[in-house]
Design an enzyme around this catalytic site. Structure first.
Site, mmCIF file in Angstrom:
data_model
loop_
_atom_site.group_PDB
_atom_site.id
_atom_site.type_symbol
_atom_site.label_atom_id
_atom_site.label_comp_id
_atom_site.label_asym_id
_atom_site.label_seq_id
_atom_site.Cartn_x
_atom_site.Cartn_y
_atom_site.Cartn_z
ATOM 1 C CB THR A 93 -1.439 -0.149 1.224
ATOM 2 O OG1 THR A 93 -1.437 -1.401 1.484
ATOM 3 C CG2 THR A 93 -1.391 1.681 1.819
ATOM 4 C CE LYS A 168 -5.179 -1.440 2.054
ATOM 5 N NZ LYS A 168 -4.091 -1.895 2.186
ATOM 6 C CE LYS A 236 2.356 2.428 4.946
ATOM 7 N NZ LYS A 236 2.327 1.594 4.089
#
Lengths: 286, 286
Positions: A93, A168, A236
Protein backbone atom coordinates in the site's frame (compact mmCIF):
# COMPACT_ATOMS: atom_id res chain seq x y z
CA UNK A 1 4.62 -18.54 -15.69
CA UNK A 2 6.60 -18.28 -12.45
CA UNK A 3 6.86 -15.49 -9.91
CA UNK A 4 9.49 -14.16 -7.56
CA UNK A 5 8.37 -12.73 -4.24
CA UNK A 6 10.09 -9.69 -2.73
CA UNK A 7 9.19 -8.95 0.90
CA UNK A 8 8.45 -11.89 3.18
CA UNK A 9 6.76 -10.20 6.14
CA UNK A 10 3.39 -10.84 7.79
CA UNK A 11 1.63 -10.62 4.41
CA UNK A 12 4.44 -11.56 2.00
CA UNK A 13 5.39 -14.87 3.63
CA UNK A 14 1.90 -16.45 3.47
CA UNK A 15 1.54 -15.10 -0.08
CA UNK A 16 4.79 -16.89 -1.03
CA UNK A 17 3.42 -20.10 0.52
CA UNK A 18 0.25 -19.86 -1.57
CA UNK A 19 2.25 -19.20 -4.73
CA UNK A 20 4.37 -22.29 -3.99
CA UNK A 21 1.25 -24.35 -3.31
CA UNK A 22 -0.02 -23.44 -6.80
CA UNK A 23 3.43 -24.14 -8.30
CA UNK A 24 3.83 -20.47 -9.24
CA UNK A 25 6.88 -19.58 -7.14
CA UNK A 26 10.44 -19.65 -8.54
CA UNK A 27 12.40 -17.51 -6.11
CA UNK A 28 12.23 -15.18 -3.09
CA UNK A 29 14.14 -12.17 -1.73
CA UNK A 30 13.89 -10.33 1.56
CA UNK A 31 15.83 -7.40 3.06
CA UNK A 32 16.53 -9.45 6.19
CA UNK A 33 18.41 -12.34 4.61
CA UNK A 34 17.72 -14.95 7.30
CA UNK A 35 13.98 -14.74 6.62
CA UNK A 36 14.54 -15.46 2.92
CA UNK A 37 16.90 -18.36 3.65
CA UNK A 38 14.36 -19.96 5.97
CA UNK A 39 11.40 -19.58 3.63
CA UNK A 40 13.32 -20.66 0.50
CA UNK A 41 14.27 -23.85 2.33
CA UNK A 42 10.73 -24.42 3.61
CA UNK A 43 9.25 -24.02 0.13
CA UNK A 44 12.06 -25.61 -1.87
CA UNK A 45 12.66 -22.57 -4.08
CA UNK A 46 15.69 -20.44 -4.93
CA UNK A 47 16.73 -17.53 -2.75
CA UNK A 48 17.77 -14.64 -5.01
CA UNK A 49 20.91 -12.79 -3.93
CA UNK A 50 19.44 -9.43 -5.02
CA UNK A 51 16.14 -8.07 -6.39
CA UNK A 52 17.89 -7.81 -9.75
CA UNK A 53 18.73 -11.56 -9.73
CA UNK A 54 15.15 -12.27 -8.72
CA UNK A 55 13.91 -10.29 -11.73
CA UNK A 56 16.20 -12.34 -13.99
CA UNK A 57 14.85 -15.63 -12.63
CA UNK A 58 11.09 -14.91 -12.75
CA UNK A 59 8.46 -13.87 -15.29
CA UNK A 60 6.68 -11.80 -12.68
CA UNK A 61 8.26 -9.96 -9.75
CA UNK A 62 5.85 -9.45 -6.86
CA UNK A 63 6.63 -6.83 -4.22
CA UNK A 64 5.08 -6.67 -0.74
CA UNK A 65 6.82 -4.15 1.54
CA UNK A 66 5.72 -1.56 4.09
CA UNK A 67 6.47 1.94 2.88
CA UNK A 68 6.68 4.07 -0.26
CA UNK A 69 10.46 4.54 0.01
CA UNK A 70 11.06 0.78 0.46
CA UNK A 71 9.00 0.00 -2.61
CA UNK A 72 10.84 2.50 -4.81
CA UNK A 73 14.19 1.26 -3.51
CA UNK A 74 13.27 -2.30 -4.45
CA UNK A 75 12.10 -1.17 -7.89
CA UNK A 76 15.37 0.68 -8.51
CA UNK A 77 17.40 -2.34 -7.47
CA UNK A 78 15.51 -4.84 -9.64
CA UNK A 79 15.69 -2.73 -12.82
CA UNK A 80 19.07 -4.10 -14.05
CA UNK A 81 17.73 -7.67 -14.12
CA UNK A 82 14.37 -6.85 -15.63
CA UNK A 83 13.67 -8.43 -19.01
CA UNK A 84 11.61 -6.61 -21.68
CA UNK A 85 8.00 -7.76 -21.43
CA UNK A 86 8.38 -8.88 -17.81
CA UNK A 87 5.79 -7.85 -15.25
CA UNK A 88 6.32 -6.18 -11.86
CA UNK A 89 3.37 -6.16 -9.48
CA UNK A 90 3.39 -4.11 -6.31
CA UNK A 91 1.08 -5.56 -3.65
CA UNK A 92 2.13 -2.97 -1.04
CA UNK A 93 0.00 0.00 0.00
CA UNK A 94 1.62 3.21 -1.22
CA UNK A 95 0.38 6.51 -2.66
CA UNK A 96 -0.94 6.81 -6.21
CA UNK A 97 2.01 9.11 -6.98
CA UNK A 98 4.52 6.46 -5.84
CA UNK A 99 2.74 3.86 -7.99
CA UNK A 100 3.03 6.15 -11.02
CA UNK A 101 6.74 6.73 -10.33
CA UNK A 102 7.33 2.97 -10.10
CA UNK A 103 5.43 2.45 -13.37
CA UNK A 104 7.62 5.06 -15.08
CA UNK A 105 10.80 3.29 -13.95
CA UNK A 106 9.55 -0.15 -14.99
CA UNK A 107 8.39 1.13 -18.37
CA UNK A 108 11.88 2.56 -19.00
CA UNK A 109 13.00 -1.10 -19.25
CA UNK A 110 10.13 -2.00 -21.62
CA UNK A 111 8.53 -3.97 -18.81
CA UNK A 112 5.04 -3.68 -17.33
CA UNK A 113 3.85 -2.50 -13.93
CA UNK A 114 0.66 -3.10 -11.99
CA UNK A 115 -0.25 -1.53 -8.65
CA UNK A 116 -2.22 -4.24 -6.89
CA UNK A 117 -2.76 -3.52 -3.20
CA UNK A 118 -4.73 -6.09 -1.25
CA UNK A 119 -7.28 -6.27 1.54
CA UNK A 120 -8.45 -9.11 3.73
CA UNK A 121 -5.86 -9.07 6.47
CA UNK A 122 -3.33 -11.67 7.45
CA UNK A 123 -6.16 -14.23 7.40
CA UNK A 124 -6.81 -13.42 3.77
CA UNK A 125 -3.11 -13.74 2.92
CA UNK A 126 -2.90 -17.12 4.67
CA UNK A 127 -6.10 -18.50 3.16
CA UNK A 128 -5.49 -17.09 -0.31
CA UNK A 129 -8.74 -15.14 -0.11
CA UNK A 130 -7.46 -11.58 -0.47
CA UNK A 131 -9.30 -8.96 -2.48
CA UNK A 132 -6.87 -7.41 -4.97
CA UNK A 133 -7.40 -3.93 -6.47
CA UNK A 134 -5.45 -3.55 -9.68
CA UNK A 135 -4.30 -0.45 -11.57
CA UNK A 136 -2.46 -0.57 -14.90
CA UNK A 137 -2.97 -2.03 -18.38
CA UNK A 138 -5.83 -4.55 -18.61
CA UNK A 139 -3.86 -6.93 -20.85
CA UNK A 140 -0.99 -7.01 -18.35
CA UNK A 141 -3.49 -7.99 -15.65
CA UNK A 142 -4.87 -10.78 -17.85
CA UNK A 143 -1.34 -12.17 -18.31
CA UNK A 144 -0.67 -11.98 -14.59
CA UNK A 145 -4.06 -13.25 -13.46
CA UNK A 146 -3.04 -16.94 -13.04
CA UNK A 147 -0.39 -15.83 -10.54
CA UNK A 148 -2.69 -13.42 -8.68
CA UNK A 149 -5.34 -16.14 -8.44
CA UNK A 150 -3.02 -18.02 -6.10
CA UNK A 151 -3.34 -15.10 -3.68
CA UNK A 152 -6.87 -13.81 -3.85
CA UNK A 153 -10.47 -14.56 -4.55
CA UNK A 154 -11.58 -11.22 -5.96
CA UNK A 155 -9.25 -9.56 -8.46
CA UNK A 156 -10.74 -6.37 -9.89
CA UNK A 157 -9.24 -4.07 -12.52
CA UNK A 158 -9.87 -0.56 -11.17
CA UNK A 159 -8.34 1.43 -14.05
CA UNK A 160 -5.01 2.95 -15.05
CA UNK A 161 -1.83 2.97 -12.98
CA UNK A 162 -2.55 4.30 -9.50
CA UNK A 163 -6.24 3.38 -9.44
CA UNK A 164 -5.52 0.22 -7.46
CA UNK A 165 -3.90 2.41 -4.81
CA UNK A 166 -6.84 4.85 -5.01
CA UNK A 167 -9.23 2.00 -4.23
CA UNK A 168 -6.98 0.85 -1.39
CA UNK A 169 -6.99 4.38 0.08
CA UNK A 170 -10.78 4.26 0.15
CA UNK A 171 -10.57 0.86 1.84
CA UNK A 172 -8.22 2.22 4.52
CA UNK A 173 -10.53 5.14 5.28
CA UNK A 174 -13.49 2.78 5.57
CA UNK A 175 -11.51 0.45 7.87
CA UNK A 176 -10.54 3.39 10.08
CA UNK A 177 -14.16 4.46 10.43
CA UNK A 178 -15.32 0.92 11.14
CA UNK A 179 -12.61 0.58 13.79
CA UNK A 180 -13.90 3.78 15.44
CA UNK A 181 -17.50 2.53 15.18
CA UNK A 182 -16.89 -0.98 16.53
CA UNK A 183 -14.59 -0.01 19.41
CA UNK A 184 -16.79 2.89 20.53
CA UNK A 185 -19.92 0.75 20.44
CA UNK A 186 -18.32 -2.20 22.27
CA UNK A 187 -16.84 0.14 24.89
CA UNK A 188 -20.38 1.48 25.43
CA UNK A 189 -21.68 -2.09 25.73
CA UNK A 190 -19.07 -2.98 28.33
CA UNK A 191 -20.05 0.08 30.38
CA UNK A 192 -23.72 -0.93 30.15
CA UNK A 193 -22.75 -4.24 31.76
CA UNK A 194 -23.70 -6.39 28.78
CA UNK A 195 -22.47 -9.95 28.28
CA UNK A 196 -19.88 -9.07 25.63
CA UNK A 197 -19.51 -12.38 23.74
CA UNK A 198 -23.31 -12.58 23.45
CA UNK A 199 -23.43 -8.96 22.33
CA UNK A 200 -20.86 -9.57 19.60
CA UNK A 201 -22.74 -12.66 18.43
CA UNK A 202 -26.03 -10.82 18.09
CA UNK A 203 -24.61 -7.65 16.51
CA UNK A 204 -22.69 -9.64 13.91
CA UNK A 205 -25.99 -11.06 12.64
CA UNK A 206 -27.72 -7.73 12.04
CA UNK A 207 -27.43 -4.38 10.27
CA UNK A 208 -24.22 -3.55 12.18
CA UNK A 209 -22.56 -6.75 10.97
CA UNK A 210 -19.02 -6.35 9.64
CA UNK A 211 -15.76 -8.24 9.06
CA UNK A 212 -13.86 -6.36 11.76
CA UNK A 213 -16.42 -7.14 14.48
CA UNK A 214 -16.42 -10.82 13.50
CA UNK A 215 -12.63 -11.16 13.33
CA UNK A 216 -11.49 -8.77 16.09
CA UNK A 217 -14.49 -8.38 18.44
CA UNK A 218 -13.73 -11.23 20.83
CA UNK A 219 -9.97 -10.65 20.93
CA UNK A 220 -10.30 -6.94 21.66
CA UNK A 221 -12.65 -7.44 24.62
CA UNK A 222 -10.12 -9.96 25.96
CA UNK A 223 -7.36 -7.35 25.67
CA UNK A 224 -5.55 -9.31 22.94
CA UNK A 225 -4.13 -7.08 20.23
CA UNK A 226 -1.77 -9.33 18.29
CA UNK A 227 -1.68 -8.15 14.65
CA UNK A 228 -3.51 -8.62 12.26
CA UNK A 229 -2.87 -5.18 10.89
CA UNK A 230 -0.43 -3.00 12.78
CA UNK A 231 -1.62 0.35 14.02
CA UNK A 232 1.59 2.08 12.88
CA UNK A 233 1.02 0.83 9.31
CA UNK A 234 -2.60 1.93 9.25
CA UNK A 235 -1.50 5.35 10.49
CA UNK A 236 1.00 5.54 7.61
CA UNK A 237 -1.77 4.62 5.14
CA UNK A 238 -4.22 7.15 6.61
CA UNK A 239 -1.64 9.91 6.26
CA UNK A 240 -1.36 9.01 2.57
CA UNK A 241 -5.17 9.20 2.37
CA UNK A 242 -5.22 12.59 4.06
CA UNK A 243 -2.64 13.96 1.62
CA UNK A 244 -4.74 12.66 -1.29
CA UNK A 245 -7.91 14.18 0.19
CA UNK A 246 -6.18 17.52 0.87
CA UNK A 247 -5.25 17.68 -2.80
CA UNK A 248 -8.97 17.29 -3.60
CA UNK A 249 -9.93 19.88 -0.99
CA UNK A 250 -11.95 17.16 0.76
CA UNK A 251 -12.27 16.66 4.51
CA UNK A 252 -12.22 13.11 5.88
CA UNK A 253 -13.70 13.64 9.36
CA UNK A 254 -13.74 10.01 10.45
CA UNK A 255 -10.19 9.40 9.23
CA UNK A 256 -9.07 12.53 11.10
CA UNK A 257 -10.65 11.19 14.29
CA UNK A 258 -8.83 7.89 13.83
CA UNK A 259 -5.51 9.66 13.19
CA UNK A 260 -5.89 11.63 16.44
CA UNK A 261 -6.66 8.44 18.37
CA UNK A 262 -3.85 6.53 16.67
CA UNK A 263 -1.35 9.28 17.54
CA UNK A 264 -2.33 8.90 21.19
CA UNK A 265 -1.93 5.12 21.04
CA UNK A 266 1.46 5.40 19.31
CA UNK A 267 2.61 7.73 22.07
CA UNK A 268 1.53 5.07 24.56
CA UNK A 269 3.68 2.51 22.70
CA UNK A 270 0.94 0.46 20.99
CA UNK A 271 2.07 0.96 17.37
CA UNK A 272 3.00 -2.70 16.84
CA UNK A 273 -0.38 -3.95 18.04
CA UNK A 274 -3.41 -4.67 15.87
CA UNK A 275 -5.54 -1.64 14.99
CA UNK A 276 -8.22 -3.01 17.35
CA UNK A 277 -5.98 -1.67 20.14
CA UNK A 278 -8.13 1.44 19.65
CA UNK A 279 -10.45 -0.34 22.12
CA UNK A 280 -7.93 0.67 24.81
CA UNK A 281 -9.15 4.27 24.44
CA UNK A 282 -12.83 3.34 24.28
CA UNK A 283 -13.31 0.68 26.90
CA UNK A 284 -14.56 1.48 30.41
CA UNK A 285 -12.09 3.11 32.76
CA UNK A 286 -13.75 1.52 35.79
CA UNK B 1 -49.64 -20.42 21.20
CA UNK B 2 -50.91 -17.46 19.15
CA UNK B 3 -49.76 -13.86 18.99
CA UNK B 4 -51.40 -10.50 18.40
CA UNK B 5 -49.39 -7.86 16.57
CA UNK B 6 -49.63 -4.18 17.56
CA UNK B 7 -48.06 -1.72 15.12
CA UNK B 8 -48.14 -2.58 11.43
CA UNK B 9 -45.57 -0.21 9.98
CA UNK B 10 -42.47 -0.85 7.85
CA UNK B 11 -41.23 -3.46 10.35
CA UNK B 12 -44.50 -4.60 11.99
CA UNK B 13 -46.37 -5.49 8.79
CA UNK B 14 -43.77 -7.95 7.44
CA UNK B 15 -43.41 -9.38 10.96
CA UNK B 16 -47.18 -10.01 11.02
CA UNK B 17 -46.92 -11.73 7.63
CA UNK B 18 -44.19 -14.06 8.93
CA UNK B 19 -46.21 -14.86 12.05
CA UNK B 20 -49.20 -15.72 9.83
CA UNK B 21 -47.01 -17.87 7.59
CA UNK B 22 -45.98 -19.90 10.67
CA UNK B 23 -49.62 -20.06 11.86
CA UNK B 24 -48.74 -17.98 14.92
CA UNK B 25 -50.94 -14.92 14.31
CA UNK B 26 -54.41 -14.54 15.83
CA UNK B 27 -55.09 -10.82 15.58
CA UNK B 28 -53.68 -7.38 14.70
CA UNK B 29 -54.13 -3.77 15.81
CA UNK B 30 -52.78 -0.53 14.39
CA UNK B 31 -53.28 3.12 15.37
CA UNK B 32 -54.26 3.95 11.78
CA UNK B 33 -57.27 1.66 11.44
CA UNK B 34 -57.23 1.33 7.65
CA UNK B 35 -53.82 -0.36 7.77
CA UNK B 36 -55.09 -2.95 10.23
CA UNK B 37 -58.24 -3.62 8.21
CA UNK B 38 -56.18 -4.19 5.05
CA UNK B 39 -53.63 -6.49 6.68
CA UNK B 40 -56.21 -8.50 8.67
CA UNK B 41 -58.02 -9.18 5.41
CA UNK B 42 -54.80 -10.07 3.58
CA UNK B 43 -53.76 -12.53 6.27
CA UNK B 44 -57.21 -13.84 7.21
CA UNK B 45 -56.93 -12.92 10.89
CA UNK B 46 -59.03 -10.87 13.30
CA UNK B 47 -58.62 -7.14 13.60
CA UNK B 48 -58.83 -6.16 17.28
CA UNK B 49 -60.88 -3.07 18.05
CA UNK B 50 -58.44 -1.99 20.79
CA UNK B 51 -55.10 -3.14 22.23
CA UNK B 52 -57.07 -4.43 25.21
CA UNK B 53 -59.22 -6.66 22.96
CA UNK B 54 -56.05 -7.85 21.24
CA UNK B 55 -54.59 -8.84 24.62
CA UNK B 56 -57.75 -10.81 25.39
CA UNK B 57 -57.54 -12.72 22.11
CA UNK B 58 -53.84 -13.68 22.12
CA UNK B 59 -51.36 -15.53 24.34
CA UNK B 60 -48.62 -13.12 23.38
CA UNK B 61 -49.00 -9.45 22.52
CA UNK B 62 -46.20 -8.17 20.29
CA UNK B 63 -45.59 -4.43 20.02
CA UNK B 64 -43.65 -2.71 17.24
CA UNK B 65 -44.01 1.09 17.31
CA UNK B 66 -41.69 4.07 16.83
CA UNK B 67 -41.26 5.99 20.05
CA UNK B 68 -41.09 5.54 23.82
CA UNK B 69 -44.35 7.44 24.43
CA UNK B 70 -46.22 5.37 21.81
CA UNK B 71 -45.03 2.15 23.38
CA UNK B 72 -46.10 3.14 26.90
CA UNK B 73 -49.48 4.37 25.58
CA UNK B 74 -50.06 0.98 23.95
CA UNK B 75 -49.04 -0.84 27.14
CA UNK B 76 -51.45 1.25 29.21
CA UNK B 77 -54.29 0.58 26.81
CA UNK B 78 -53.75 -3.18 26.65
CA UNK B 79 -53.58 -3.67 30.44
CA UNK B 80 -57.37 -4.14 30.99
CA UNK B 81 -57.47 -7.14 28.62
CA UNK B 82 -54.27 -8.74 29.82
CA UNK B 83 -54.68 -12.21 31.32
CA UNK B 84 -52.46 -13.38 34.21
CA UNK B 85 -49.55 -15.35 32.80
CA UNK B 86 -49.82 -13.71 29.38
CA UNK B 87 -46.70 -12.36 27.70
CA UNK B 88 -46.13 -8.91 26.24
CA UNK B 89 -43.06 -8.47 24.01
CA UNK B 90 -41.91 -5.06 22.87
CA UNK B 91 -39.94 -5.25 19.60
CA UNK B 92 -39.60 -1.44 19.36
CA UNK B 93 -36.42 0.46 20.12
CA UNK B 94 -36.88 2.49 23.31
CA UNK B 95 -34.73 3.39 26.31
CA UNK B 96 -33.89 0.88 29.04
CA UNK B 97 -35.86 3.06 31.47
CA UNK B 98 -38.97 2.88 29.28
CA UNK B 99 -38.58 -0.90 29.06
CA UNK B 100 -38.43 -1.12 32.85
CA UNK B 101 -41.53 1.08 33.20
CA UNK B 102 -43.43 -1.14 30.76
CA UNK B 103 -42.31 -4.24 32.67
CA UNK B 104 -43.60 -2.71 35.92
CA UNK B 105 -47.02 -2.05 34.39
CA UNK B 106 -47.29 -5.53 32.85
CA UNK B 107 -46.22 -7.20 36.09
CA UNK B 108 -48.98 -5.34 37.94
CA UNK B 109 -51.40 -7.59 35.99
CA UNK B 110 -49.41 -10.74 36.84
CA UNK B 111 -48.28 -10.93 33.24
CA UNK B 112 -44.75 -11.10 31.81
CA UNK B 113 -42.77 -8.60 29.78
CA UNK B 114 -39.79 -8.95 27.46
CA UNK B 115 -37.92 -6.12 25.77
CA UNK B 116 -36.87 -7.60 22.44
CA UNK B 117 -35.60 -4.98 19.99
CA UNK B 118 -34.48 -6.24 16.60
CA UNK B 119 -31.83 -5.54 14.01
CA UNK B 120 -31.49 -6.56 10.40
CA UNK B 121 -33.49 -3.86 8.67
CA UNK B 122 -36.67 -4.11 6.64
CA UNK B 123 -34.99 -6.93 4.69
CA UNK B 124 -34.61 -8.89 7.91
CA UNK B 125 -38.24 -8.28 8.86
CA UNK B 126 -39.45 -9.43 5.42
CA UNK B 127 -37.22 -12.51 5.27
CA UNK B 128 -37.71 -13.49 8.92
CA UNK B 129 -33.98 -13.23 9.51
CA UNK B 130 -33.88 -10.53 12.19
CA UNK B 131 -31.48 -10.68 15.12
CA UNK B 132 -33.50 -10.28 18.35
CA UNK B 133 -31.94 -9.03 21.60
CA UNK B 134 -34.04 -10.06 24.57
CA UNK B 135 -34.20 -8.71 28.12
CA UNK B 136 -36.40 -10.21 30.85
CA UNK B 137 -36.94 -13.57 32.53
CA UNK B 138 -35.27 -16.50 30.75
CA UNK B 139 -38.27 -18.81 31.24
CA UNK B 140 -40.58 -16.23 29.66
CA UNK B 141 -38.29 -16.13 26.65
CA UNK B 142 -38.35 -19.94 26.39
CA UNK B 143 -42.18 -19.88 26.37
CA UNK B 144 -42.21 -17.15 23.72
CA UNK B 145 -39.40 -18.58 21.59
CA UNK B 146 -41.62 -20.46 19.09
CA UNK B 147 -43.32 -17.17 18.24
CA UNK B 148 -40.08 -15.18 18.00
CA UNK B 149 -38.61 -17.88 15.75
CA UNK B 150 -41.12 -16.85 13.10
CA UNK B 151 -39.42 -13.43 13.03
CA UNK B 152 -35.74 -13.96 13.49
CA UNK B 153 -32.80 -16.24 13.05
CA UNK B 154 -30.71 -15.24 16.07
CA UNK B 155 -32.58 -14.82 19.34
CA UNK B 156 -30.24 -14.07 22.23
CA UNK B 157 -31.12 -13.60 25.90
CA UNK B 158 -29.07 -10.58 26.98
CA UNK B 159 -30.14 -10.46 30.66
CA UNK B 160 -32.77 -8.81 32.83
CA UNK B 161 -35.40 -6.32 31.70
CA UNK B 162 -33.77 -3.50 29.75
CA UNK B 163 -30.70 -5.45 28.65
CA UNK B 164 -32.28 -6.11 25.24
CA UNK B 165 -32.58 -2.36 24.79
CA UNK B 166 -29.02 -1.86 26.06
CA UNK B 167 -27.76 -4.22 23.34
CA UNK B 168 -29.87 -2.39 20.76
CA UNK B 169 -28.37 0.93 21.86
CA UNK B 170 -24.91 -0.49 21.21
CA UNK B 171 -26.13 -1.68 17.81
CA UNK B 172 -27.42 1.79 16.92
CA UNK B 173 -24.12 3.43 17.86
CA UNK B 174 -22.22 0.90 15.75
CA UNK B 175 -24.60 1.47 12.79
CA UNK B 176 -24.10 5.25 13.08
CA UNK B 177 -20.34 4.85 12.98
CA UNK B 178 -20.47 2.45 10.06
CA UNK B 179 -22.72 4.87 8.18
CA UNK B 180 -20.13 7.63 8.75
CA UNK B 181 -17.32 5.29 7.67
CA UNK B 182 -18.97 3.96 4.52
CA UNK B 183 -20.36 7.27 3.24
CA UNK B 184 -17.10 9.16 3.89
CA UNK B 185 -15.01 6.48 2.19
CA UNK B 186 -17.33 6.18 -0.83
CA UNK B 187 -17.47 9.98 -1.17
CA UNK B 188 -13.65 9.93 -1.24
CA UNK B 189 -13.72 7.20 -3.88
CA UNK B 190 -16.10 9.19 -6.08
CA UNK B 191 -13.77 12.20 -5.87
CA UNK B 192 -10.81 10.01 -6.82
CA UNK B 193 -12.70 9.10 -10.00
CA UNK B 194 -13.03 5.42 -9.19
CA UNK B 195 -15.53 3.11 -10.86
CA UNK B 196 -17.96 3.01 -7.95
CA UNK B 197 -19.77 -0.32 -8.52
CA UNK B 198 -16.39 -2.03 -8.94
CA UNK B 199 -15.09 -0.28 -5.84
CA UNK B 200 -18.06 -1.48 -3.77
CA UNK B 201 -17.64 -5.02 -5.06
CA UNK B 202 -13.99 -5.19 -4.11
CA UNK B 203 -14.35 -3.49 -0.71
CA UNK B 204 -17.20 -5.78 0.29
CA UNK B 205 -14.87 -8.76 -0.08
CA UNK B 206 -12.12 -7.51 2.25
CA UNK B 207 -11.41 -6.20 5.73
CA UNK B 208 -13.78 -3.26 5.24
CA UNK B 209 -16.66 -5.59 4.39
CA UNK B 210 -19.95 -4.84 6.13
CA UNK B 211 -23.71 -5.31 5.85
CA UNK B 212 -24.39 -1.62 5.22
CA UNK B 213 -21.96 -1.39 2.29
CA UNK B 214 -23.44 -4.53 0.74
CA UNK B 215 -27.07 -3.48 1.17
CA UNK B 216 -26.89 0.31 0.71
CA UNK B 217 -23.66 0.96 -1.24
CA UNK B 218 -25.08 0.77 -4.76
CA UNK B 219 -28.30 2.60 -3.96
CA UNK B 220 -26.53 5.49 -2.24
CA UNK B 221 -24.15 6.15 -5.14
CA UNK B 222 -27.23 6.19 -7.42
CA UNK B 223 -28.85 8.81 -5.17
CA UNK B 224 -31.61 6.43 -4.07
CA UNK B 225 -32.47 6.76 -0.40
CA UNK B 226 -35.74 4.88 0.02
CA UNK B 227 -35.88 3.43 3.57
CA UNK B 228 -34.70 0.94 4.85
CA UNK B 229 -34.20 2.68 8.14
CA UNK B 230 -35.39 6.26 8.39
CA UNK B 231 -32.88 8.91 9.36
CA UNK B 232 -35.34 10.54 11.77
CA UNK B 233 -35.78 7.25 13.65
CA UNK B 234 -32.04 6.63 13.89
CA UNK B 235 -31.63 10.17 15.23
CA UNK B 236 -34.24 9.41 17.91
CA UNK B 237 -32.38 6.22 18.84
CA UNK B 238 -29.00 7.97 18.97
CA UNK B 239 -30.41 10.59 21.31
CA UNK B 240 -31.49 7.76 23.61
CA UNK B 241 -27.95 6.36 23.38
CA UNK B 242 -26.43 9.73 24.18
CA UNK B 243 -28.62 10.08 27.27
CA UNK B 244 -27.57 6.61 28.40
CA UNK B 245 -23.88 7.40 27.80
CA UNK B 246 -24.17 10.75 29.61
CA UNK B 247 -25.47 8.90 32.64
CA UNK B 248 -22.29 6.75 32.50
CA UNK B 249 -20.09 9.82 31.99
CA UNK B 250 -19.00 8.31 28.67
CA UNK B 251 -18.38 10.21 25.43
CA UNK B 252 -19.55 8.65 22.17
CA UNK B 253 -17.53 10.65 19.64
CA UNK B 254 -18.68 8.83 16.51
CA UNK B 255 -22.33 8.95 17.55
CA UNK B 256 -21.94 12.69 18.23
CA UNK B 257 -20.55 13.19 14.73
CA UNK B 258 -23.51 11.30 13.26
CA UNK B 259 -25.99 13.34 15.31
CA UNK B 260 -24.48 16.59 14.00
CA UNK B 261 -24.67 15.34 10.42
CA UNK B 262 -28.21 13.98 10.90
CA UNK B 263 -29.35 17.35 12.31
CA UNK B 264 -28.11 19.03 9.15
CA UNK B 265 -29.88 16.47 6.94
CA UNK B 266 -33.13 16.81 8.90
CA UNK B 267 -32.96 20.58 8.43
CA UNK B 268 -32.63 19.93 4.68
CA UNK B 269 -35.78 17.77 4.79
CA UNK B 270 -34.26 14.29 4.45
CA UNK B 271 -35.60 12.78 7.69
CA UNK B 272 -37.88 10.29 5.93
CA UNK B 273 -35.06 8.93 3.79
CA UNK B 274 -32.83 5.95 4.57
CA UNK B 275 -29.87 6.71 6.85
CA UNK B 276 -27.59 6.26 3.81
CA UNK B 277 -28.79 9.75 2.82
CA UNK B 278 -25.72 10.78 4.84
CA UNK B 279 -23.92 10.26 1.52
CA UNK B 280 -25.49 13.58 0.43
CA UNK B 281 -23.09 15.36 2.81
CA UNK B 282 -20.06 13.27 1.85
CA UNK B 283 -20.24 12.94 -1.91
CA UNK B 284 -18.33 15.23 -4.23
CA UNK B 285 -19.71 18.73 -4.66
CA UNK B 286 -18.40 18.96 -8.22
Amino acid sequence: MKAGMIGLGAMGAPMARNLAKHDRLATVWNRTEATAIRLAEELGVERAATPSRLAEAADIALICVSADADMLEVVHSLLPGLRPGAIVIDLSTVSCATAREAARLIRSQDANFLDAPVTGGVEGAINGTLAIMVGGAADTLEKARPVLEALGRRIVHMGDTGMGQAAKAVNQVMCAGINEAVTEALGFGARLGLDMPKLIEILAGGAAGNWFLEKRGLTMIQGQFKPGFKLALHQKDLKICQTMADALNLRLKVAEMALEDYAELLKLGHGDEDISTLYRLKRPAS
